[in-house]
Scaffold this motif. Structure first.
Motif, PDB file in Angstrom:
ATOM      1  N   LYS A   1       0.810  -1.209   0.000  1.00 38.92           N
ATOM      2  CA  LYS A   1       0.000   0.000   0.000  1.00 38.92           C
ATOM      3  C   LYS A   1       0.848   1.266   0.000  1.00 38.92           C
ATOM      4  CE  LYS A   1      -3.958  -2.148   0.151  1.00 38.92           C
ATOM      5  NZ  LYS A   1      -4.899  -2.083  -0.990  1.00 38.92           N
ATOM      6  N   LYS A   2       1.985   1.207   0.654  1.00 41.52           N
ATOM      7  CA  LYS A   2       2.805   2.408   0.755  1.00 41.52           C
ATOM      8  C   LYS A   2       3.512   2.739  -0.554  1.00 41.52           C
ATOM      9  CE  LYS A   2       6.452   4.490   3.585  1.00 41.52           C
ATOM     10  NZ  LYS A   2       7.385   4.280   4.726  1.00 41.52           N
ATOM     11  N   TYR A   3       3.826   1.682  -1.347  1.00 48.47           N
ATOM     12  CA  TYR A   3       4.651   1.889  -2.535  1.00 48.47           C
ATOM     13  C   TYR A   3       3.919   1.609  -3.845  1.00 48.47           C
ATOM     14  CZ  TYR A   3       8.000   1.280   1.258  1.00 48.47           C
ATOM     15  OH  TYR A   3       8.668   1.385   2.452  1.00 48.47           O
ATOM     16  N   GLY A   4       2.792   0.900  -3.795  1.00 44.50           N
ATOM     17  CA  GLY A   4       2.181   0.434  -5.026  1.00 44.50           C
ATOM     18  C   GLY A   4       2.990  -0.721  -5.599  1.00 44.50           C
ATOM     19  N   ALA A   5       2.494  -1.346  -6.685  1.00 47.38           N
ATOM     20  CA  ALA A   5       3.188  -2.494  -7.262  1.00 47.38           C
ATOM     21  C   ALA A   5       2.834  -2.648  -8.732  1.00 47.38           C
ATOM     22  CB  ALA A   5       2.824  -3.776  -6.516  1.00 47.38           C
ATOM     23  N   HIS A   6       3.861  -2.881  -9.537  1.00 49.83           N
ATOM     24  CA  HIS A   6       3.676  -3.147 -10.963  1.00 49.83           C
ATOM     25  C   HIS A   6       4.883  -3.938 -11.460  1.00 49.83           C
ATOM     26  CE1 HIS A   6       2.355  -2.891 -15.007  1.00 49.83           C
ATOM     27  NE2 HIS A   6       3.104  -1.879 -15.393  1.00 49.83           N
ATOM     28  N   LEU A   7       4.697  -4.690 -12.545  1.00 52.72           N
ATOM     29  CA  LEU A   7       5.774  -5.427 -13.206  1.00 52.72           C
ATOM     30  C   LEU A   7       6.468  -6.412 -12.261  1.00 52.72           C
ATOM     31  CD1 LEU A   7       7.321  -2.421 -15.184  1.00 52.72           C
ATOM     32  CD2 LEU A   7       5.794  -4.190 -16.099  1.00 52.72           C
ATOM     33  N   ALA A   8       5.690  -7.150 -11.501  1.00 50.16           N
ATOM     34  CA  ALA A   8       6.266  -8.143 -10.591  1.00 50.16           C
ATOM     35  C   ALA A   8       6.904  -9.271 -11.388  1.00 50.16           C
ATOM     36  CB  ALA A   8       5.191  -8.695  -9.657  1.00 50.16           C
TER      37      ALA A   8
END
Length: 368
Positions: free
Chosen positions: A79-86
């Motif tokens: 939640k603090k950093y977001g997430a994409h392209l795992a």
């Protein structure tokens, strides 16, 4: 190419089969719906063993799936950093992903966009990779080492190693939004949508000029005239190293000869629906990683249609005289777009994602 025994725990085809014998029989077998109604899958990736799948979602979570058992293992919040392209590293419990926030703020902040190395076992960060000053548009893991590439809106491509927080290579290019390693881990392809080019570099001479440049401008003007210089979504080598796929959000994808850049075929798809994911570098929608990929044998291209169903193009089939290759098969599923697609490297299974994650397996009753 024969694939390994497929995942247990979900219905499927024979334990061992060539992809060409089962490709037309794939059916959606398991659907994992998001716990939140506004969540969208933005990336999918299998680990080296084919046992695990990781999904990044725009609800700021990372989801881990067990392919053999056909179940969702855990949801890791970011939640603090977001997430994409795992992306899985070669260490099964290690995942790289790109932040979509900086210290809880949106990326309108002029600060760097951090890449994070996460241990999924205990949900702890192993390392931070700080070097970009704008959103990361791609992460590519070397198939032969712990090196990886990152491209960004800041017009840089950085070469990293998992054991160092500092990049050991840097290229300054115009819109280097997409990158991929070839199967030998010795060649890097960098796709620049705004210049309509794909650049090939020797990894050993990363700081030298590219040894080949594929100019796609004329091809774009002919096949995708409404989106020249934008809307590329992915670049990928086939596992046999013979082809390069340049995927788009438009009416099809460019299949190139990996040695000379000649177009082998334009994988055509007819769709009246707008794309459901924004191309890298664009900020006008939910991000994605491309809705198309090669099968492990390098023969087929599997991709979404911007509507329902999945298309399959047979790259060994002769295209029309104007190089248009129409889908050989259409895999039916009314209920989920293939906004993101990934094929398992070891098992007869592929996954698609939109607001949910769907596992596709061969229908055993349709296979002789």
């Amino acid at each position: 190419m024969a694939v390994q025994p497929q995942a247990a725990g979900v219905a499927g085809g024979p334990a061992t089969a060539k992809i060409c014998d089962v490709i037309a029989t794939y059916r959606p077998t398991t659907m994992f719906r998001s716990p939140t109604t506004d969540s969208c899958v933005t990336s999918l990736d299998f680990d080296d063993t084919g046992e695990l799948l990781v999904a990044a979602c725009n609800d700021e979570t990372i989801q881990l799936y067990n392919c053999r058992e056909g179940k969702l293992n855990k949801v890791l919040p970011s939640k603090k950093y977001g997430a994409h392209l795992a992306r899985f590293t070669h260490h099964q419990q290690g995942v790289l992903y790109a932040s979509t926030k900086v210290d809880g703020m949106l990326l309108s902040s002029p600060q760097y966009d951090t890449i994070r190395y996460l241990s999924t076992h205990d949900n702890l960060f192993l390392r931070y990779f700080k070097g970009h000053t704008a959103p990361v548009t791609c992460l590519a893991i070397s198939p032969g080492s712990d090196e990886f590439l990152s491209g960004s809106v800041d017009n840089t491509v950085l070469l990293w190693s998992l054991n160092s927080a500092h990049p050991h290579g840097k290229l300054l290019l115009n819109s280097p939004y997409l990158a991929a390693f070839d199967p030998t881990a010795s060649v890097i392809a960098i796709a620049s949508p705004s210049t309509s080019t794909v650049l090939l570099y020797d990894l050993r001479n990363y700081d030298k000029a590219p040894f080949a440049t594929f100019d796609l401008l004329e091809l774009e003007q002919k096949f995708t005239p409404k989106s020249v210089g934008r809307d590329w979504t992915k670049v990928e080598f086939s596992n046999d190293g013979k082809s390069v796929l340049v995927a788009t959000n438009g009416t099809g994808h460019f299949l190139l000869d990996a040695f000379n850049g000649d177009m082998r075929a334009f994988c055509y798809r007819k769709s009246n629906a707008p794309p459901s994911r924004a191309a890298p570098g664009r900020q006008d929608g939910v991000p994605g990683q491309g809705d198309v990929c090669f099968t492990p044998d390098g023969r087929y291209v599997v991709g979404g249609t911007n509507e329902d169903n999945i298309y399959v193009w047979d790259t060994q089939k002769e295209p029309s005289p104007d190089h248009v290759l129409k889908p050989e098969h259409e895999l039916e599923f009314k209920g989920s777009r293939g906004a993101v697609v990934a094929f398992n490297p070891r098992h007869n299974l592929f996954a698609s994602g939109d607001k949910e994650v769907v596992f596709w397996l061969p229908d055993p009753h349709a296979v002789d």
